[in-house]
Design a protein around this motif. Sequence first.
Motif, PDB file in Angstrom:
ATOM      1  N   GLN A 159       0.824  -1.212   0.000  1.00  0.00           N
ATOM      2  CA  GLN A 159       0.000   0.000   0.000  1.00  0.00           C
ATOM      3  C   GLN A 159       0.860   1.265   0.000  1.00  0.00           C
ATOM      4  N   LEU A 160       1.916   1.239   0.826  1.00  0.00           N
ATOM      5  CA  LEU A 160       2.810   2.404   0.876  1.00  0.00           C
ATOM      6  C   LEU A 160       3.374   2.685  -0.510  1.00  0.00           C
ATOM      7  N   ALA A 161       3.832   1.596  -1.181  1.00  0.00           N
ATOM      8  CA  ALA A 161       4.461   1.745  -2.491  1.00  0.00           C
ATOM      9  C   ALA A 161       3.487   2.335  -3.500  1.00  0.00           C
ATOM     10  N   PHE A 162       2.320   1.732  -3.612  1.00  0.00           N
ATOM     11  CA  PHE A 162       1.392   2.152  -4.661  1.00  0.00           C
ATOM     12  C   PHE A 162       1.001   3.613  -4.499  1.00  0.00           C
ATOM     13  N   TRP A 163       0.658   4.000  -3.273  1.00  0.00           N
ATOM     14  CA  TRP A 163       0.171   5.371  -3.102  1.00  0.00           C
ATOM     15  C   TRP A 163       1.313   6.372  -3.115  1.00  0.00           C
ATOM     16  N   ALA A 164       2.530   5.900  -2.774  1.00  0.00           N
ATOM     17  CA  ALA A 164       3.679   6.798  -2.905  1.00  0.00           C
ATOM     18  C   ALA A 164       3.958   7.085  -4.375  1.00  0.00           C
ATOM     19  N   ILE A 165       3.849   6.047  -5.232  1.00  0.00           N
ATOM     20  CA  ILE A 165       4.050   6.283  -6.674  1.00  0.00           C
ATOM     21  C   ILE A 165       2.971   7.215  -7.186  1.00  0.00           C
ATOM     22  N   LEU A 225       5.830   7.224 -15.367  1.00  0.00           N
ATOM     23  CA  LEU A 225       4.883   6.104 -15.292  1.00  0.00           C
ATOM     24  C   LEU A 225       4.847   5.271 -16.573  1.00  0.00           C
ATOM     25  N   GLY A 226       5.186   5.872 -17.706  1.00  0.00           N
ATOM     26  CA  GLY A 226       5.084   5.154 -18.971  1.00  0.00           C
ATOM     27  C   GLY A 226       3.650   4.834 -19.319  1.00  0.00           C
ATOM     28  N   ALA A 227       2.712   5.458 -18.631  1.00  0.00           N
ATOM     29  CA  ALA A 227       1.294   5.205 -18.839  1.00  0.00           C
ATOM     30  C   ALA A 227       0.544   6.339 -18.147  1.00  0.00           C
ATOM     31  N   HIS A 228      -0.767   6.274 -18.190  1.00  0.00           N
ATOM     32  CA  HIS A 228      -1.546   7.295 -17.495  1.00  0.00           C
ATOM     33  C   HIS A 228      -2.064   6.798 -16.155  1.00  0.00           C
ATOM     34  N   TYR A 229      -1.655   5.608 -15.784  1.00  0.00           N
ATOM     35  CA  TYR A 229      -2.035   5.084 -14.479  1.00  0.00           C
ATOM     36  C   TYR A 229      -0.806   4.384 -13.898  1.00  0.00           C
ATOM     37  N   VAL A 230      -0.874   4.029 -12.648  1.00  0.00           N
ATOM     38  CA  VAL A 230       0.253   3.363 -11.990  1.00  0.00           C
ATOM     39  C   VAL A 230       0.130   1.867 -12.204  1.00  0.00           C
ATOM     40  N   ARG A 286       3.501  -3.356   4.318  1.00  0.00           N
ATOM     41  CA  ARG A 286       2.066  -3.117   4.482  1.00  0.00           C
ATOM     42  C   ARG A 286       1.277  -4.169   3.715  1.00  0.00           C
ATOM     43  N   GLU A 287      -0.044  -3.942   3.647  1.00  0.00           N
ATOM     44  CA  GLU A 287      -0.874  -4.845   2.861  1.00  0.00           C
ATOM     45  C   GLU A 287      -0.568  -4.693   1.386  1.00  0.00           C
ATOM     46  N   ILE A 288      -1.014  -5.658   0.595  1.00  0.00           N
ATOM     47  CA  ILE A 288      -0.748  -5.625  -0.840  1.00  0.00           C
ATOM     48  C   ILE A 288      -1.396  -4.375  -1.445  1.00  0.00           C
ATOM     49  N   ALA A 289      -0.747  -3.849  -2.490  1.00  0.00           N
ATOM     50  CA  ALA A 289      -1.224  -2.616  -3.118  1.00  0.00           C
ATOM     51  C   ALA A 289      -2.674  -2.743  -3.536  1.00  0.00           C
ATOM     52  N   ASN A 290      -3.482  -1.761  -3.136  1.00  0.00           N
ATOM     53  CA  ASN A 290      -4.885  -1.732  -3.514  1.00  0.00           C
ATOM     54  C   ASN A 290      -5.170  -0.394  -4.190  1.00  0.00           C
ATOM     55  N   PRO A 291      -5.296  -0.409  -5.525  1.00  0.00           N
ATOM     56  CA  PRO A 291      -5.473   0.855  -6.251  1.00  0.00           C
ATOM     57  C   PRO A 291      -6.799   1.531  -5.934  1.00  0.00           C
ATOM     58  N   LEU A 292      -7.677   0.879  -5.191  1.00  0.00           N
ATOM     59  CA  LEU A 292      -9.004   1.444  -4.967  1.00  0.00           C
ATOM     60  C   LEU A 292      -9.092   2.219  -3.667  1.00  0.00           C
ATOM     61  N   VAL A 293      -8.333   1.819  -2.652  1.00  0.00           N
ATOM     62  CA  VAL A 293      -8.448   2.475  -1.354  1.00  0.00           C
ATOM     63  C   VAL A 293      -7.058   2.759  -0.785  1.00  0.00           C
ATOM     64  N   PRO A 294      -6.715   4.021  -0.561  1.00  0.00           N
ATOM     65  CA  PRO A 294      -5.447   4.311   0.128  1.00  0.00           C
ATOM     66  C   PRO A 294      -5.587   4.066   1.619  1.00  0.00           C
ATOM     67  N   GLY A 298      -4.141  12.708  -6.458  1.00  0.00           N
ATOM     68  CA  GLY A 298      -4.611  11.432  -6.971  1.00  0.00           C
ATOM     69  C   GLY A 298      -4.959  10.366  -5.952  1.00  0.00           C
ATOM     70  N   CYS A 299      -5.026  10.709  -4.662  1.00  0.00           N
ATOM     71  CA  CYS A 299      -5.524   9.726  -3.706  1.00  0.00           C
ATOM     72  C   CYS A 299      -7.042   9.589  -3.877  1.00  0.00           C
ATOM     73  N   ILE A 300      -7.631   8.642  -3.163  1.00  0.00           N
ATOM     74  CA  ILE A 300      -9.069   8.439  -3.276  1.00  0.00           C
ATOM     75  C   ILE A 300      -9.736   9.099  -2.079  1.00  0.00           C
TER      76      ILE A 300
END
Lengths: 535, 175
Positions: free
Chosen positions: A194-200, A234-239, A358-366, B111-113
């Motif tokens: 979770q830390l990684a995904f939301w930090a990116i 990012l090489g994209a428009h999303y992480v 932390r928990e596994i990256a969840n793109p839906l909830v920080p 970009g957070c939710i």
Amino acid sequence: MTLLSIKPTGQSPGDDPGHRYEGEPGAVKAYLHNLKVLPRTIRDSIVRHGRPVSDRSRSQAVMGNFFLHVLPTRTHVNSLKFKTTLGLGVITLVLFFLLVITGVLLMIYYKPDVNQAYDSMWDIMYVVPTGRFMRNIHRWSAHAMVACVILHMARVFYTSACKAPREFNWVVGMGLFVVTLFLSFTGYLLPWDQLAFWAITIGSNIAQSPREVTEALGITQQFDIGGMQKELLLGAHYVGQEALTRFYVLHVMILPMVLVALVGVHVWRVRKDGGLARAAERIPSTPPQIRATTKSSGPSTKTWGLMAIIRSKTPHVDKEMTNTVPSYPNALYAVGALSMLTVAVMLIMGYFFDAPLREIANPLVPENPAKAPWYFLGLQELVGYSAFMGGVGIPAIVVLGLALIPYLDREQEETGRWFSGRSGGRVALWSLLFTAIVTVGMLVFTVNYGWMRNWEMTRTVPQIVIVLVNPGTVLVTLFAAWSVWTVRRTSSTRLGAIALFTCFLVAFAIMTYFALVHRGPNWQFYWWPSTWPVH
Amino acid sequence: MGGTKKNGEQQHPLPPSLAQSERFVPPKTRRDFLGLAAVWTALGTFFVALVGAMRLPMPSVFPESNSRSKIGPPSAFQKGSATHLVHLQAWIFRDNDGGMYAISSVCTHLGCIAGRQDTGEFLCPCHGSRFNAGGEVLGGPAPSALSWLELSIAPDGQLVLDRQRSVKRGTRLMA
């Protein structure tokens, strides 16, 4: 045997039975002799000089050995005093070596793939032999390296070691500071938790935040530097996978290469700029201020030969005779002791304290609150005022301002003297007090009243003003004003520089503490984490 | 005026008309010229190579997923309700008169939710941005309001949410 005969050593070609012409009857004998002395021949081919037994041969060892020749052959006694350097540069370098070793080991099992990265972290922690230990050492060394880089910077600044002729090395040090922070950032993205995904997410959007300015100026269509930076990262428009690949390449290849190159220049320049900045020698008969202005001074009892005519201002011109000792063993053992201490502390940390995952990256909830590691919390507080000014503007101003300090303050200063004496210490203390008051005052105000976007009366203020004028930039302006005022009051640029540096350092510490302890869910103010609402 | 060009006149005797010209610059020797040309060619080559190398990581094709998603018929959303579509990072609202609109919960700051509170406000967990029930900024660092997303009806009668396209605030789909 006469008095003049030389005892055969086996190293002198004339006496060596190995040196015979081909076909001579003794060739087999010579061969056997060569075989017998083979270990010594090999050792002598690697280390050309013999066993270092005297000061002279030890100096030769330092000069002739690739690994030792970062040290000068002789070191000044004042350079070896603990209070001159606090050992922080060496400790930082040792931490970097530790990070390289443990990092390469972790690379063997880590998989930079969004579907496998997190699982490979669990493998490293629970399946790989010593994996958890290595990861712990890697994590704690990274944190310690950031801390040591900051402390090292403070030491160099407060002992006047950043001043001419060492000002360029101070700039290189600034580069190293920034690269170290980027390495830490790219590092904690890799576990894909979770830390990684939301930090990116936050980091790449900070890279995009110049859009706040271009949008306010209405030129985003023509010149979208923010968008370009985000796409590049990012090489994209999303992480996603593209982003992970890019940050992996940055972390294990590009940034370490840059760091190694800069460290090489940094260490080399320490030697070339006149060695470690140390306290001048204390000679009772001549007070230091006279020696500083007199040309050839000092208790010169030795005859010097003129080896070259030196024009220009190089570090060695006009310096007094030096009170030096051989680097081997003095400096070498000091470095060795610091290395052992550093490694020991890191091993103990790694053994007893587990690096968090932390928990596994969840793109839906920080996470709520989503907090960065401690060294970025001050920045997170600033970003909480404005993405662009907090994430790009103020850091750039601070790094540039610090880098320029030795170019704008050219006062001749005695190096190796903490706070440049008593007046500097007083200025530092007053600056500490000033910074504490204005920073805490600003935080109290912001927590209670918010800022322009919260206020009815500032609804019509243009966006660009709201971006540029926020608690962070107001503080930076206050610090700059305080520094200028100090320069005027004391008529010393050095004291003004001490004021500015102290302001930045203390504000960084206060902001970090505040964000660590007093920011809770939804980044709101709480007195203690124990009072956070349960949900 | 001619006095200022003394050096040039000494090295290269020139017709007075040319020597007095203000734009006159003493010509470089051939060796200077070749040396400078070599240096600038080398620097130029290096720069072009650098630009060329930097072109590679700038993607020209982006991996994208379809931004349009079917979210069920309008009747699936009760009048006066607010529905959180977690996987689409959006809230679907249906007013009592049947008008529908969708608000993205992606914070416009970094970009957070943002989470919707019971009061209807949106709060961002990362840096404390606050938005009202309609997505407008109440405070914190967010520079602009939460975006309203385009809702449409597919031929099969299902609602379609497009996460890439925003509509003007207050635009509602009567369904």
